[in-house]
Design a protein around this motif. Sequence first.
Motif, PDB file in Angstrom:
ATOM      1  N   UNK A  39     -75.105 -26.535  22.489  1.00 34.38           N
ATOM      2  CA  UNK A  39     -75.870 -27.726  21.878  1.00 34.38           C
ATOM      3  C   UNK A  39     -76.498 -27.733  20.794  1.00 34.38           C
ATOM      4  N   UNK A  40     -76.794 -28.709  19.879  1.00 34.89           N
ATOM      5  CA  UNK A  40     -77.648 -28.604  18.757  1.00 34.89           C
ATOM      6  C   UNK A  40     -78.152 -29.854  18.278  1.00 34.89           C
ATOM      7  N   UNK A  41     -79.355 -29.714  17.731  1.00 35.71           N
ATOM      8  CA  UNK A  41     -80.241 -30.692  17.129  1.00 35.71           C
ATOM      9  C   UNK A  41     -81.022 -30.386  15.908  1.00 35.71           C
ATOM     10  N   UNK A  42     -81.132 -31.446  15.014  1.00 35.89           N
ATOM     11  CA  UNK A  42     -81.724 -31.115  13.794  1.00 35.89           C
ATOM     12  C   UNK A  42     -83.135 -31.039  14.000  1.00 35.89           C
ATOM     13  N   UNK A  43     -83.690 -31.539  15.041  1.00 34.34           N
ATOM     14  CA  UNK A  43     -84.920 -31.866  15.136  1.00 34.34           C
ATOM     15  C   UNK A  43     -85.465 -30.394  16.163  1.00 34.34           C
TER      16      UNK A  43
END
Length: 123
Positions: free
Chosen positions: A96-100
Motif C-alpha cells: 500500500x502507498x500514500x502521498x501523505x
Amino acid sequence: QVQLVESGGGLVQAGGSLRLSCAASGRTFSSYDMAWFRQAPGKEREFVAQIRGSGGSTYADSVKGRFTISRDNAKNTVYLQMNSLKPEDTAVYYCAADRAIVVFPTPKSYSYWGQGTQVTVSS
C-alpha cells in the motif's frame, strides 16, 4: 495515479524465509509512505510493516524481529524480508502507498493498493 505490483510470494516451510517486492509507478516514490498489510481467510486486513519517505519504519508486534521492511528509491521498490516464518503468517500480502505521512497505519490510511501476493507457510 500510482500503480503497485507485488511479487515474491509462494509456499515455504515453517522456519523458512521469503522476500516480497512491490514495484511502484510514479516520479515521487521517494516521498511516499509505504506499507505492507496481510489478510488471512475469514479475517480482516491487518497491518504488517510501514516505511516512511524518511526511512523510518514501524512493525506489528507479531512480526517484530522476524520481518524487515526496506525501500530502494532508485528502483521505486519496497521490500519485505520475512524470516522465521510461521504457519500463522499465511495470508495474502498487500502493498500500500500514500502521498501523505501516515501516523497510524490502518487500511483506510492508504490510497493505493497492489493486487496482493499469496504467502503460504506449511507446518
